[in-house]
Design a protein around this motif. Structure first.
Motif, PDB file in Angstrom:
ATOM      1  N   ALA A   3       0.827  -1.211   0.000  1.00 53.40           N
ATOM      2  CA  ALA A   3       0.000   0.000   0.000  1.00 53.40           C
ATOM      3  C   ALA A   3       0.860   1.259   0.000  1.00 53.40           C
ATOM      4  O   ALA A   3       0.499   2.259  -0.618  1.00 53.40           O
ATOM      5  CB  ALA A   3      -0.929  -0.005   1.217  1.00 53.40           C
ATOM      6  N   GLY A  49       1.391   2.225  -3.217  1.00 50.92           N
ATOM      7  CA  GLY A  49       0.166   2.490  -3.963  1.00 50.92           C
ATOM      8  C   GLY A  49      -0.450   1.246  -4.567  1.00 50.92           C
ATOM      9  O   GLY A  49      -1.291   1.326  -5.451  1.00 50.92           O
ATOM     10  N   PRO A  66      -3.374   5.475  -5.756  1.00 50.73           N
ATOM     11  CA  PRO A  66      -2.276   5.049  -4.875  1.00 50.73           C
ATOM     12  C   PRO A  66      -2.233   5.830  -3.553  1.00 50.73           C
ATOM     13  O   PRO A  66      -1.987   5.259  -2.495  1.00 50.73           O
ATOM     14  CB  PRO A  66      -1.031   5.317  -5.720  1.00 50.73           C
ATOM     15  CG  PRO A  66      -1.494   5.205  -7.136  1.00 50.73           C
ATOM     16  CD  PRO A  66      -2.907   5.710  -7.141  1.00 50.73           C
ATOM     17  N   ILE A  94      -4.907   4.457  -1.297  1.00 48.73           N
ATOM     18  CA  ILE A  94      -4.539   3.102  -0.834  1.00 48.73           C
ATOM     19  C   ILE A  94      -3.576   3.221   0.344  1.00 48.73           C
ATOM     20  O   ILE A  94      -3.721   2.545   1.363  1.00 48.73           O
ATOM     21  CB  ILE A  94      -3.885   2.297  -1.991  1.00 48.73           C
ATOM     22  CG1 ILE A  94      -4.940   1.955  -3.051  1.00 48.73           C
ATOM     23  CG2 ILE A  94      -3.223   1.027  -1.469  1.00 48.73           C
ATOM     24  CD1 ILE A  94      -4.383   1.325  -4.313  1.00 48.73           C
ATOM     25  N   ALA A  95      -2.606   4.125   0.201  1.00 51.15           N
ATOM     26  CA  ALA A  95      -1.631   4.317   1.284  1.00 51.15           C
ATOM     27  C   ALA A  95      -2.313   4.872   2.531  1.00 51.15           C
ATOM     28  O   ALA A  95      -2.056   4.400   3.649  1.00 51.15           O
ATOM     29  CB  ALA A  95      -0.519   5.255   0.818  1.00 51.15           C
ATOM     30  N   ALA A 132      -4.235   2.139   4.316  1.00 49.32           N
ATOM     31  CA  ALA A 132      -3.335   1.187   4.983  1.00 49.32           C
ATOM     32  C   ALA A 132      -2.736   1.784   6.255  1.00 49.32           C
ATOM     33  O   ALA A 132      -2.634   1.101   7.284  1.00 49.32           O
ATOM     34  CB  ALA A 132      -2.222   0.768   4.024  1.00 49.32           C
ATOM     35  N   ILE A 133      -2.359   3.051   6.199  1.00 50.52           N
ATOM     36  CA  ILE A 133      -1.727   3.685   7.366  1.00 50.52           C
ATOM     37  C   ILE A 133      -2.751   3.842   8.499  1.00 50.52           C
ATOM     38  O   ILE A 133      -2.447   3.590   9.666  1.00 50.52           O
ATOM     39  CB  ILE A 133      -1.087   5.036   6.967  1.00 50.52           C
ATOM     40  CG1 ILE A 133       0.112   4.777   6.041  1.00 50.52           C
ATOM     41  CG2 ILE A 133      -0.644   5.827   8.188  1.00 50.52           C
ATOM     42  CD1 ILE A 133       0.689   6.000   5.364  1.00 50.52           C
ATOM     43  N   ARG A 161      -3.396   0.379   9.982  1.00 50.52           N
ATOM     44  CA  ARG A 161      -2.253  -0.065  10.790  1.00 50.52           C
ATOM     45  C   ARG A 161      -2.266   0.614  12.163  1.00 50.52           C
ATOM     46  O   ARG A 161      -2.041  -0.026  13.184  1.00 50.52           O
ATOM     47  CB  ARG A 161      -0.956   0.262  10.050  1.00 50.52           C
ATOM     48  CG  ARG A 161       0.275  -0.339  10.685  1.00 50.52           C
ATOM     49  CD  ARG A 161       1.466  -0.115   9.779  1.00 50.52           C
ATOM     50  NE  ARG A 161       2.608  -0.901  10.173  1.00 50.52           N
ATOM     51  CZ  ARG A 161       3.624  -0.411  10.878  1.00 50.52           C
ATOM     52  NH1 ARG A 161       3.595   0.846  11.256  1.00 50.52           N
ATOM     53  NH2 ARG A 161       4.648  -1.173  11.186  1.00 50.52           N
ATOM     54  N   LEU A 166      -5.098  -0.903  14.231  1.00 47.13           N
ATOM     55  CA  LEU A 166      -4.756  -2.241  14.736  1.00 47.13           C
ATOM     56  C   LEU A 166      -3.776  -2.137  15.900  1.00 47.13           C
ATOM     57  O   LEU A 166      -3.895  -2.831  16.901  1.00 47.13           O
ATOM     58  CB  LEU A 166      -4.120  -3.083  13.618  1.00 47.13           C
ATOM     59  CG  LEU A 166      -5.069  -3.642  12.565  1.00 47.13           C
ATOM     60  CD1 LEU A 166      -4.288  -4.320  11.453  1.00 47.13           C
ATOM     61  CD2 LEU A 166      -6.040  -4.641  13.200  1.00 47.13           C
ATOM     62  N   ARG A 167      -2.825  -1.238  15.737  1.00 44.38           N
ATOM     63  CA  ARG A 167      -1.832  -1.041  16.794  1.00 44.38           C
ATOM     64  C   ARG A 167      -2.515  -0.565  18.072  1.00 44.38           C
ATOM     65  O   ARG A 167      -2.211  -1.020  19.159  1.00 44.38           O
ATOM     66  CB  ARG A 167      -0.808  -0.008  16.314  1.00 44.38           C
ATOM     67  CG  ARG A 167       0.326   0.195  17.263  1.00 44.38           C
ATOM     68  CD  ARG A 167       1.186   1.335  16.819  1.00 44.38           C
ATOM     69  NE  ARG A 167       2.179   0.934  15.827  1.00 44.38           N
ATOM     70  CZ  ARG A 167       3.229   1.676  15.518  1.00 44.38           C
ATOM     71  NH1 ARG A 167       3.394   2.841  16.083  1.00 44.38           N
ATOM     72  NH2 ARG A 167       4.102   1.267  14.639  1.00 44.38           N
ATOM     73  N   SER A 195      10.663   1.187  10.879  1.00 46.53           N
ATOM     74  CA  SER A 195       9.428   1.294  10.099  1.00 46.53           C
ATOM     75  C   SER A 195       9.203   2.713   9.575  1.00 46.53           C
ATOM     76  O   SER A 195       8.506   2.911   8.585  1.00 46.53           O
ATOM     77  CB  SER A 195       8.224   0.799  10.891  1.00 46.53           C
ATOM     78  OG  SER A 195       8.284   1.248  12.196  1.00 46.53           O
ATOM     79  N   LEU A 234      10.783   2.881   6.296  1.00 48.44           N
ATOM     80  CA  LEU A 234       9.920   2.251   5.301  1.00 48.44           C
ATOM     81  C   LEU A 234       8.935   3.278   4.744  1.00 48.44           C
ATOM     82  O   LEU A 234       8.723   3.368   3.535  1.00 48.44           O
ATOM     83  CB  LEU A 234       9.143   1.138   6.001  1.00 48.44           C
ATOM     84  CG  LEU A 234       8.623   0.010   5.153  1.00 48.44           C
ATOM     85  CD1 LEU A 234       9.775  -0.721   4.517  1.00 48.44           C
ATOM     86  CD2 LEU A 234       7.823  -0.949   6.021  1.00 48.44           C
ATOM     87  N   LEU A 235       8.366   4.031   5.665  1.00 49.92           N
ATOM     88  CA  LEU A 235       7.381   5.044   5.271  1.00 49.92           C
ATOM     89  C   LEU A 235       8.037   6.107   4.392  1.00 49.92           C
ATOM     90  O   LEU A 235       7.504   6.484   3.354  1.00 49.92           O
ATOM     91  CB  LEU A 235       6.799   5.686   6.537  1.00 49.92           C
ATOM     92  CG  LEU A 235       5.597   6.587   6.360  1.00 49.92           C
ATOM     93  CD1 LEU A 235       4.355   5.752   6.111  1.00 49.92           C
ATOM     94  CD2 LEU A 235       5.378   7.440   7.601  1.00 49.92           C
ATOM     95  N   LEU A 239       2.604  11.204   2.903  1.00 51.02           N
ATOM     96  CA  LEU A 239       2.793  10.091   3.837  1.00 51.02           C
ATOM     97  C   LEU A 239       2.701  10.580   5.286  1.00 51.02           C
ATOM     98  O   LEU A 239       2.083   9.933   6.134  1.00 51.02           O
ATOM     99  CB  LEU A 239       4.151   9.431   3.591  1.00 51.02           C
ATOM    100  CG  LEU A 239       4.269   8.754   2.222  1.00 51.02           C
ATOM    101  CD1 LEU A 239       5.724   8.509   1.873  1.00 51.02           C
ATOM    102  CD2 LEU A 239       3.493   7.447   2.207  1.00 51.02           C
TER     103      LEU A 239
END
Lengths: 240, 263
Positions: free
Chosen positions: A102, A105, B3, B6-7, B10-11, B14, B17-18, B94, B97-98, B108
């Motif tokens: 993700a 994208g 995109p 989508i990001a 997901a963020i 996440r 969930l955390r 992590s 990663l971002l 982001l």
């Protein structure tokens, strides 16, 4: 087009020069070991290549994209395995990979398909549903590599990816990544300070005190001597 | 879905969930304001007399007065806690990663900010529900109209946390910043006492409270809870949020900021 090209790259932390006129390139499909003792500047180079920070001095080209002028196109072409763990330990391997997809994208079925393919490539398919916390060190690193391959990069950067692993896991991962380079025409830059992770047919760049001390095929650099001895001579450090 | 979205999804997932996993964090996020509401406010009810002032149209108890401030407290603590986890993420990898995603870095970081704000707002609504169980009721429309106020205030305080996280080198330094940011911001605001009351004891303290963006965030929430709009508070909160976000983006700019110091 080169896989990876570093040209005249310099960087300093205040007065401390971490990299000085670093130049080398790696052809598509080649496995290049970046060998250097601790503090040689490998992590700084990785920070610059992954655009965690930037410099005005020098140029980095990834799969033909200049990292300074076209950073997003360049970042889309690289997969990075950091020294630090990036997996969320409480999530399953599959969920971790979906998250990463993700960030590029990629979502939905495409993400699921790529996750399965990447895990399969690393022999991790049956671990997809396990929590990252339940994996051993070697499998966690494999999951990290699978993560870095999700978006089909042209260049794979690995910053000391075997840190903390036992000898068998280390050898397994080194072999896997060599295979990946050959089978997938992937440009690999593998940073390490361990000479036994470098194979005879690899490209080799020795970095010491921020400068490139040797660059060529392993046999050209070593001239038939054991790599460990050559590395010691060049850097004056104790190699393992 | 694009995109960028989508990001974002997901963020947010996440972060959610955390948060769900960290049950202790959820409980402490609720216990903290509840103690203030049920213990502190009960003790001070007799000591503090409050005159009628907008948005209240009648005499109110102290519990009713501090309710919006405690909503702000949840947003403040959560904004800081989220930035604490950013510093942790940075040390763990992590965050790298971002930041190495090909999506624009500002987006982001904004996704991260939105995610932490969503979590904060869920906590505020849980708190308001518990407060209602203890008899502190608000106009029904207030529960809905407060949402945009919570979004603006949450984004502002989250952006402050994001900016701080970009300036802090190590986790250890964070505790100090928490003390120097959270407590002054909370106590030098209208969360626990109205500004006119503060002016009675010290003009300087009153002036500090008046420019504190947290005061305006609390007032924005207070008015919204009573179905009123406070344009000055909204303006201040948005302005402060914009400045904090710019500061955060500057801090995370690859050409400067903290990331290179940590490489």
């Amino acid at each position: 087009m080169t896989g990876l090209r570093i040209h005249n790259l310099s960087y300093s932390y205040g007065r401390k020069q971490a990299l000085k006129n670093v130049c080398f390139s790696v052809a598509p499909g080649a496995f290049c070991a970046l060998l250097g003792p601790n503090g040689a500047g490998k992590s700084t180079l990785f920070g610059l290549m992954s655009r965690l920070f930037t410099t005005d001095q020098g140029q980095i080209e990834i799969a033909g994209h200049d990292l300074r002028t076209a950073p997003r196109a360049a970042l889309a072409r690289i997969g990075i395995v950091f020294q630090q763990q990036t997996l969320d330990l409480d999530l399953t391997v599959r969920r971790n990979l979906h998250y990463f997809a993700a960030l590029h994208g990629i979502g939905g079925r495409d993400a699921a398909r790529r996750t399965d393919a990447a895990l399969d490539r690393l022999g991790m398919a049956e671990r997809a549903g396990e929590r990252a916390r339940d994996l051993n060190g070697g499998h966690r690193r494999r999951a990290e590599i699978a993560r870095a391959l999700l978006h089909d990069p042209s260049v794979l950067l690995l910053d000391e990816p075997t840190v903390g692993l036992d000898a068998a896991s280390r050898a397994g991962i080194v072999a896997h990544v060599h295979e990946l380079a050959t089978d997938n025409d992937l440009t690999v830059l593998w940073a390490t300070h361990l000479t036994d992770e470098v194979w005879a047919q690899d490209r080799l760049v020795i970095l010491d005190q921020g400068r490139v001390r040797a660059d060529g095929h392993v046999s050209d650099v070593t001239g038939g001597q054991p790599l460990k001895d050559v590395f010691l001579q060049i850097t004056g450090e104790a190699a393992i | 879905m694009t995109p960028a979205l989508i990001a974002l999804r997901a963020i947010v997932i996440r972060e959610a969930l955390r948060f769900v996993r960290q049950r202790g964090r959820f409980i402490s996020a609720l216990v903290r304001p509840l103690i203030w509401l049920l213990v502190f406010a009960a003790g001070f009810r007799a000591a503090l007399g409050l005159s009628i002032s907008p948005p209240y149209q009648t005499y109110i108890t102290y519990e009713v007065y501090i309710l919006p401030g405690l909503c702000g407290m949840i947003l403040l603590f959560n904004g800081m806690q989220s930035s604490l986890s950013l510093v942790y993420d940075r040390e763990m990898g992590s965050m790298r990663l971002l930041l190495t995603s090909p999506l624009p870095r500002w987006w982001l970081l904004t996704c991260r900010l939105i995610a932490s704000t969503v979590i904060s707002i869920l906590q505020v609504y849980c708190f308001l529900a518990i407060a209602a169980l203890f008899g502190i009721h608000l106009p029904l429309a207030g529960y809905i109209l407060v949402l945009p106020a919570l979004v603006v205030a949450g984004l502002m305080l989250g952006a402050l946390g994001l900016a701080l996280s970009s300036l802090i080198k190590q986790l250890e330094n964070f505790a100090g910043v928490m003390n120097f940011v959270i407590f002054p911001m909370f106590f030098l605001s209208s969360a626990l006492y109205p500004l006119w009351k503060m002016a009675e004891s010290s003009r300087v303290l009153h002036d500090i409270c008046a420019v504190n963006p947290f005061t305006h965030a609390v007032e924005l929430i207070r008015f919204a809870l009573y179905t009123q709009f406070n344009p000055m508070a909204a303006l201040w909160t948005i302005l402060a949020g914009g400045v904090f976000l710019m500061l955060a983006l500057w801090g995370y700019d690859p050409a400067r900021g903290m990331i290179r110091r940590k490489a």
